[in-house]
Write a protein that holds these residues in place. Structure first.
Motif, short mmCIF file in Angstrom:
data_model
loop_
_atom_site.label_atom_id
_atom_site.label_comp_id
_atom_site.label_asym_id
_atom_site.label_seq_id
_atom_site.Cartn_x
_atom_site.Cartn_y
_atom_site.Cartn_z
N UNK A 34 12.96 -7.66 11.73
CA UNK A 34 12.52 -8.31 10.51
C UNK A 34 12.12 -7.23 9.51
N UNK A 35 12.04 -7.55 8.23
CA UNK A 35 11.70 -6.52 7.24
C UNK A 35 10.34 -5.86 7.43
N UNK A 36 9.29 -6.61 7.86
CA UNK A 36 7.95 -6.07 8.09
C UNK A 36 7.43 -5.26 6.90
N UNK A 37 7.20 -5.91 5.77
CA UNK A 37 6.80 -5.17 4.56
C UNK A 37 5.58 -4.28 4.75
N UNK A 38 4.52 -4.81 5.37
CA UNK A 38 3.30 -4.03 5.50
C UNK A 38 3.46 -2.86 6.47
N UNK A 39 4.42 -2.95 7.35
CA UNK A 39 4.66 -1.85 8.28
C UNK A 39 5.18 -0.60 7.60
N UNK A 40 5.80 -0.77 6.44
CA UNK A 40 6.37 0.37 5.73
C UNK A 40 5.30 1.24 5.07
N UNK A 41 4.20 0.61 4.65
CA UNK A 41 3.23 1.29 3.78
C UNK A 41 2.58 2.50 4.45
N UNK A 42 1.96 2.38 5.64
CA UNK A 42 1.33 3.56 6.23
C UNK A 42 2.32 4.64 6.62
N UNK A 43 3.54 4.26 7.00
CA UNK A 43 4.54 5.26 7.37
C UNK A 43 4.84 6.17 6.18
N UNK A 44 5.02 5.56 5.02
CA UNK A 44 5.30 6.35 3.81
C UNK A 44 4.11 7.25 3.48
N UNK A 45 2.91 6.70 3.55
CA UNK A 45 1.71 7.49 3.22
C UNK A 45 1.55 8.68 4.17
N UNK A 46 1.74 8.46 5.45
CA UNK A 46 1.57 9.53 6.44
C UNK A 46 2.55 10.67 6.20
N UNK B 22 -1.82 -4.79 15.01
CA UNK B 22 -1.71 -3.37 14.72
C UNK B 22 -1.43 -3.10 13.24
N UNK B 23 -0.39 -3.72 12.69
CA UNK B 23 -0.03 -3.30 11.34
C UNK B 23 -0.97 -3.85 10.28
N UNK B 24 -1.61 -5.00 10.53
CA UNK B 24 -2.63 -5.45 9.59
C UNK B 24 -3.86 -4.53 9.66
N UNK B 25 -4.20 -4.11 10.86
CA UNK B 25 -5.34 -3.21 11.05
C UNK B 25 -5.10 -1.87 10.35
N UNK B 26 -3.90 -1.32 10.50
CA UNK B 26 -3.64 -0.01 9.90
C UNK B 26 -3.59 -0.10 8.38
N UNK B 27 -3.03 -1.18 7.82
CA UNK B 27 -3.00 -1.32 6.37
C UNK B 27 -4.41 -1.46 5.80
#
Length: 487
Positions: A331-343, A470-475
């Motif tokens: 699935x696209x998982x929009x919020x999963x993209x955000x921390x990856x880019x920042x890191x 996980x991904x809500x927590x990290x965002x």
């Protein structure tokens, strides 16, 4: 209507299972945890049947219609709710990382936080336990009792098949395996206990740690075995590896055979006792300090790898996990993209000036074995071990230690026993990185369950339940950090 009726039937069955069946089951830890996992998955399915696509489309439409999201330019219509959901998520996934291309404005952070809140409200309906955050994933430690028959998708290893293998390896027809039992351990490997008998010497209690039929997070025991041998040679507490079996056709995966160590990692047995808890924390500090004090070359790392800085290794590690995320997600998982880019954009420069060390990557009480006297007998599960910076391990285990011992006291013991002073500038970075890496692992677990391992309940749980934790927590963690920097 039919889906709504199916959801009602499932709900009734779940209530009956919990109220009428669970109290009559044997009250061992493994059964209780397995029962909780299965009923949690059923509840998730029930909510998805009744409302998932419609609810999530409504959620995304509300986000897209909010003026705060105007810069996302998300406008898509489709006749089918599921297709519309996918289009909306895909559009957001492609644009949300732009939030972090420069220092995000307060307005953009508010918009991102609003989307996190909307997603959390949706997943709360699927599983209320998400309110506890990602720490709920680590509840209960390792289970040392037998896994129910038929719970896994890997080929069954029983006394007959294992005895046949051992007889061939030892070239002795009298060798046999007894007391073979599968143990619920980590997600990435299958673990079995057995007793080796040869009719001459005393029986030996051994452990098999085997790759899954389909590799999880692209990790294999083939990489762990040399490190374990080198650690044991330097008196580091690991389960003694006896041999590595590379023929994947024997039991559907390569495996390591080790001696079984004494003790347990069930933290619930001592966590409520302040004295025992402090001793456990002190032992953990000593073990981690000893690991971080090793020069990588002494543990078999080639010179060209050992000579790279911690920052260079972390850069490689993030790139590897990012590729896994994009390969595994269904699935696209929009919020999963955000921390990856920042890191990827924010590796602390100080890390490029620090020498690399061996990092366990998943150190905590769930992977630490203690004997009856409270002494550490082994640090387990090395699939996440990499070259990097010790700060990564320290940030990860801090959440385990702080409820039991002041962090300053722990660090004093760690440094006294040869630990490496952490890079303070990198503490938030590694806290977020550990959360992000684990979220990507959940994405891969969902892929494996959905496509290759349909009987692996733990993969379904990781992918479809723990992933949102996980991904809500990290965002949320990243948003709070960025807000603090703006203040």
């Amino acid at each position: 209507m039919r889906d709504a009726l199916s959801a009602r039937i499932l709900d009734a069955a779940i209530k009956s299972l919990r109220a009428e069946i669970l109290p009559k089951l044997p009250q061992d830890e493994a059964t209780g945890i397995r029962f909780d996992q299965i009923t949690r998955l059923l509840r998730n399915v029930s909510t998805r049947l009744s409302s998932r696509d419609a609810a999530l489309v409504d959620l995304l439409k509300r986000a897209a219609a909010d003026p705060a999201y105007a810069y996302l330019n998300v406008n898509t219509e489709a006749a089918d709710p599921e297709e519309e959901r996918r289009r909306l998520e895909a559009a957001m996934a492609s644009r949300l990382p732009d939030l972090l291309s420069d220092a995000p404005t307060p307005e953009k952070l508010e918009a991102l936080e609003a989307l996190v809140d909307l997603e959390r409200s949706f997943f709360l309906a699927l599983d209320g336990d998400i309110a506890a955050g990602s720490q709920v994933v680590y509840r209960g430690g390792r289970i040392d009792s037998e896994e129910p028959t038929g719970a896994g998708a890997a080929r069954a290893i029983d006394e007959q098949s294992l005895s046949t293998y051992l007889q061939s390896r030892y070239q002795k027809p009298t060798v046999r395996a007894t007391n073979v039992r599968t143990i619920p351990g980590g997600f990435s490997k299958q673990t079995l206990f057995f007793t080796l008998e040869d009719g001459v010497s005393n029986p030996s209690d051994l452990v098999i740690r085997k790759d899954m039929p389909q590799p999880f997070i692209q990790k294999t025991v083939l990489n762990e075995y040399p490190l374990l041998k080198n650690l044991l040679a330097r008196n580091f507490p690991v389960a003694e590896p006896l041999w590595l079996e590379t023929d994947t056709k024997i039991f559907d995966g390569a495996f390591i055979v080790s001696r079984r160590v004494d003790g347990t990692s069930n933290a619930s047995a001592w966590a409520a006792d302040p004295d025992r808890a402090k001793k456990a924390c002190a032992e953990l500090a000593k073990v981690v300090a000893k690991l971080h004090a090793f020069e990588p070359r002494l543990l078999g790392t080639p010179e060209e790898e050992a000579s790279l800085s911690a920052g260079a290794h972390i850069e490689r590690d993030i790139a590897q996990w990012t590729r896994l995320f994009h390969k595994s997600k269904t699935e696209p998982l929009p919020l999963g993209e955000v921390p990856i880019v920042w890191l990827a954009k924010n590796i602390p420069t100080q890390l490029y000036e620090r020498p690399a060390r061996i990092v366990h990557g998943d150190v905590g009480f769930h992977n630490l074995m203690f004997d009856d006297q409270g002494e550490v007998t082994a640090l387990l599960d090395w699939e996440f071990a990499v070259l990097g910076d010790p700060t990564q391990d320290l940030c990860f285990l801090k959440n385990f230690v702080q409820p039991m011992m002041p962090w300053d006291d722990f660090m004093a013991i760690y440094l006294e026993h040869g630990g490496v002073a952490p890079c303070q500038e990198a503490e938030f970075f590694f806290d977020l990185w550990s959360r992000t890496r684990n979220a990507i692992g959940c994405v891969d677990a969902q892929r494996l369950f959905d496509t290759h391992l349909p009987d692996e309940v733990k993969f379904a749980l990781a992918g479809h339940i723990f992933g949102p934790y996980m991904y809500l927590d990290q965002c949320q963690t990243l948003i709070e950090h960025l807000k603090t920097k703006q203040a």
